[in-house]
Design a protein around this motif. Structure first.
Motif, PDB file in Angstrom:
ATOM      1  N   GLN A 152     -32.983  74.742  37.034  1.00 41.46           N
ATOM      2  CA  GLN A 152     -33.931  75.739  37.543  1.00 41.46           C
ATOM      3  C   GLN A 152     -35.142  75.864  36.629  1.00 41.46           C
ATOM      4  N   ALA A 153     -34.938  75.747  35.330  1.00 43.97           N
ATOM      5  CA  ALA A 153     -36.077  75.824  34.402  1.00 43.97           C
ATOM      6  C   ALA A 153     -37.030  74.652  34.636  1.00 43.97           C
ATOM      7  N   TYR A 154     -36.476  73.449  34.817  1.00 40.77           N
ATOM      8  CA  TYR A 154     -37.331  72.293  35.096  1.00 40.77           C
ATOM      9  C   TYR A 154     -38.053  72.460  36.441  1.00 40.77           C
ATOM     10  N   ALA A 155     -37.343  72.981  37.438  1.00 42.37           N
ATOM     11  CA  ALA A 155     -37.977  73.206  38.746  1.00 42.37           C
ATOM     12  C   ALA A 155     -39.121  74.206  38.623  1.00 42.37           C
ATOM     13  N   ASN A 156     -38.908  75.242  37.829  1.00 39.81           N
ATOM     14  CA  ASN A 156     -39.962  76.246  37.620  1.00 39.81           C
ATOM     15  C   ASN A 156     -41.161  75.635  36.901  1.00 39.81           C
ATOM     16  N   LEU A 157     -40.883  74.794  35.917  1.00 44.58           N
ATOM     17  CA  LEU A 157     -41.981  74.119  35.214  1.00 44.58           C
ATOM     18  C   LEU A 157     -42.740  73.196  36.162  1.00 44.58           C
ATOM     19  N   GLY A 158     -42.002  72.536  37.057  1.00 43.39           N
ATOM     20  CA  GLY A 158     -42.666  71.705  38.048  1.00 43.39           C
ATOM     21  C   GLY A 158     -43.638  72.504  38.893  1.00 43.39           C
ATOM     22  N   LEU A 159     -43.212  73.699  39.298  1.00 43.33           N
ATOM     23  CA  LEU A 159     -44.065  74.551  40.126  1.00 43.33           C
ATOM     24  C   LEU A 159     -45.292  75.032  39.350  1.00 43.33           C
ATOM     25  N   ILE A 160     -45.086  75.336  38.080  1.00 45.96           N
ATOM     26  CA  ILE A 160     -46.211  75.774  37.238  1.00 45.96           C
ATOM     27  C   ILE A 160     -47.235  74.650  37.099  1.00 45.96           C
ATOM     28  N   TRP A 161     -46.757  73.421  36.826  1.00 48.36           N
ATOM     29  CA  TRP A 161     -47.672  72.277  36.719  1.00 48.36           C
ATOM     30  C   TRP A 161     -48.354  72.005  38.059  1.00 48.36           C
ATOM     31  N   TRP A 208     -36.565  69.788  45.922  1.00 50.14           N
ATOM     32  CA  TRP A 208     -36.868  68.732  46.889  1.00 50.14           C
ATOM     33  C   TRP A 208     -38.083  69.103  47.742  1.00 50.14           C
ATOM     34  N   LEU A 209     -38.146  70.369  48.180  1.00 51.23           N
ATOM     35  CA  LEU A 209     -39.255  70.819  49.022  1.00 51.23           C
ATOM     36  C   LEU A 209     -40.586  70.741  48.279  1.00 51.23           C
ATOM     37  N   ASN A 210     -40.589  71.240  47.052  1.00 49.55           N
ATOM     38  CA  ASN A 210     -41.831  71.212  46.273  1.00 49.55           C
ATOM     39  C   ASN A 210     -42.219  69.791  45.886  1.00 49.55           C
ATOM     40  N   LEU A 211     -41.211  68.968  45.586  1.00 49.07           N
ATOM     41  CA  LEU A 211     -41.487  67.569  45.274  1.00 49.07           C
ATOM     42  C   LEU A 211     -42.137  66.874  46.477  1.00 49.07           C
ATOM     43  N   THR A 212     -41.650  67.181  47.672  1.00 49.52           N
ATOM     44  CA  THR A 212     -42.247  66.608  48.889  1.00 49.52           C
ATOM     45  C   THR A 212     -43.731  66.927  48.963  1.00 49.52           C
ATOM     46  N   SER A 213     -44.068  68.179  48.708  1.00 47.59           N
ATOM     47  CA  SER A 213     -45.467  68.604  48.792  1.00 47.59           C
ATOM     48  C   SER A 213     -46.341  67.854  47.796  1.00 47.59           C
ATOM     49  N   GLU A 216     -48.632  64.771  38.153  1.00 48.97           N
ATOM     50  CA  GLU A 216     -47.673  63.871  37.493  1.00 48.97           C
ATOM     51  C   GLU A 216     -46.644  64.665  36.687  1.00 48.97           C
ATOM     52  N   LYS A 217     -47.119  65.680  35.981  1.00 50.92           N
ATOM     53  CA  LYS A 217     -46.192  66.516  35.197  1.00 50.92           C
ATOM     54  C   LYS A 217     -45.274  67.307  36.124  1.00 50.92           C
ATOM     55  N   ALA A 218     -45.811  67.720  37.265  1.00 54.31           N
ATOM     56  CA  ALA A 218     -44.986  68.429  38.244  1.00 54.31           C
ATOM     57  C   ALA A 218     -43.862  67.524  38.736  1.00 54.31           C
ATOM     58  N   ILE A 219     -44.197  66.294  39.098  1.00 59.02           N
ATOM     59  CA  ILE A 219     -43.193  65.337  39.578  1.00 59.02           C
ATOM     60  C   ILE A 219     -42.144  65.067  38.503  1.00 59.02           C
ATOM     61  N   GLU A 220     -42.610  64.883  37.283  1.00 58.18           N
ATOM     62  CA  GLU A 220     -41.679  64.621  36.168  1.00 58.18           C
ATOM     63  C   GLU A 220     -40.656  65.740  36.035  1.00 58.18           C
ATOM     64  N   ASN A 221     -41.102  66.976  36.145  1.00 58.51           N
ATOM     65  CA  ASN A 221     -40.183  68.107  35.989  1.00 58.51           C
ATOM     66  C   ASN A 221     -39.295  68.306  37.214  1.00 58.51           C
ATOM     67  N   TYR A 222     -39.830  68.067  38.417  1.00 56.52           N
ATOM     68  CA  TYR A 222     -38.970  68.134  39.601  1.00 56.52           C
ATOM     69  C   TYR A 222     -37.885  67.061  39.537  1.00 56.52           C
ATOM     70  N   ASP A 223     -38.251  65.865  39.072  1.00 57.86           N
ATOM     71  CA  ASP A 223     -37.259  64.794  38.939  1.00 57.86           C
ATOM     72  C   ASP A 223     -36.150  65.184  37.953  1.00 57.86           C
ATOM     73  N   LEU A 224     -36.529  65.838  36.868  1.00 53.93           N
ATOM     74  CA  LEU A 224     -35.533  66.293  35.898  1.00 53.93           C
ATOM     75  C   LEU A 224     -34.646  67.376  36.506  1.00 53.93           C
ATOM     76  N   ALA A 225     -35.250  68.293  37.251  1.00 52.56           N
ATOM     77  CA  ALA A 225     -34.466  69.339  37.913  1.00 52.56           C
ATOM     78  C   ALA A 225     -33.419  68.721  38.831  1.00 52.56           C
ATOM     79  N   LEU A 226     -33.834  67.706  39.587  1.00 52.70           N
ATOM     80  CA  LEU A 226     -32.925  67.086  40.554  1.00 52.70           C
ATOM     81  C   LEU A 226     -31.914  66.161  39.891  1.00 52.70           C
ATOM     82  N   LYS A 227     -32.252  65.682  38.719  1.00 48.54           N
ATOM     83  CA  LYS A 227     -31.275  64.910  37.942  1.00 48.54           C
ATOM     84  C   LYS A 227     -30.076  65.790  37.592  1.00 48.54           C
ATOM     85  N   TYR A 228     -30.363  67.041  37.213  1.00 48.31           N
ATOM     86  CA  TYR A 228     -29.291  67.943  36.779  1.00 48.31           C
ATOM     87  C   TYR A 228     -28.680  68.736  37.929  1.00 48.31           C
ATOM     88  N   ASN A 229     -29.424  68.866  39.022  1.00 47.29           N
ATOM     89  CA  ASN A 229     -28.869  69.536  40.207  1.00 47.29           C
ATOM     90  C   ASN A 229     -29.465  68.902  41.467  1.00 47.29           C
TER      91      ASN A 229
END
Length: 208
Positions: A96-105, A132-137, A112-125
């Motif tokens: 969730q922390a990585y997903a939140n950072l993705g949204l902030i970026w 997934w929704l935010n990564l799509t956008s 690119e930083k947003a994608i990196e953090n969403y990928d990390l979020a999805l790696k762990y969950n």
């Protein structure tokens, strides 16, 4: 129904406030009180309770994440970012922390930083639908249409009735020029209550 909910929240708050008074060093009591304050819309009280939980336990990543969410909602992105960065330092697998950072970026247009953090979020969950929704956008914004479609489909595998998921998939399919399927998912998004952009709806209609 609303009155009953408010009454129930009031009782829970009263019990947790009492617990915090009786056990002032209880991290979980302050943490849970903060969450209930958030639910009740008592944001200033929620901030104080979550800050107290972190003061007692500086390694309390959950309180950092929730406090960061409050600051994000208030537009205090620097504070939100700092808290979520601290959360992943103390709990490196905090999806969730990585997903939140993705949204902030994403908010800062650092895609690119947003994608990196969403990928990390999805790696762990891998079942974190919001990631997934935010990564799509973000992928759609970058023109990575194949990846965007894959991400949107992943979101719908987890939550088939996600109105936003169907809308996101419709948009990503549109850019892949798969207009018939895009229309199907746009209609489904509308059925589920999503307010589809009329400009997108019109553009898609022209392609059918």
């Amino acid at each position: 129904m609303t009155e009953q909910l408010n009454e129930d929240l009031g009782k829970v708050i009263e019990e947790l406030e009492k617990k915090c008074q009786e056990h002032p060093d209880s991290v979980m009591a302050h943490h849970h009180l903060g969450l209930v304050y958030m639910k009740a819309g008592r944001i200033e009280d929620a901030v104080k309770s979550l800050e107290k939980a972190i003061e007692i336990d500086p390694l309390n990543a959950d309180s950092m994440v929730n406090l960061g969410a409050i600051f994000f909602g208030q537009g205090k992105l620097d504070k939100a970012k700092a808290l979520n960065e601290q959360a992943v330092k103390v709990q490196p697998e905090s999806a969730q922390a990585y997903a939140n950072l993705g949204l902030i970026w994403q908010q800062n247009n650092e895609l690119e930083k947003a994608i990196e953090n969403y990928d990390l979020a999805l790696k762990y969950n891998p079942k974190l639908v919001t990631a997934w929704l935010n990564l799509t956008s973000v992928l759609t914004m970058k023109g990575e249409d194949d990846r965007a479609v894959t991400a949107a489909r992943k979101a719908l595998e987890i939550e088939p009735d996600s109105a936003l998921g169907h809308n996101n998939l419709a948009v990503s399919l549109y850019f892949k020029q798969e207009f018939a399927e895009a229309h199907k998912h746009m209609v489904k998004a509308k059925e589920l209550g999503y307010s589809v952009d009329p400009n997108f709806s019109a553009a898609l209609a022209e392609k059918l």
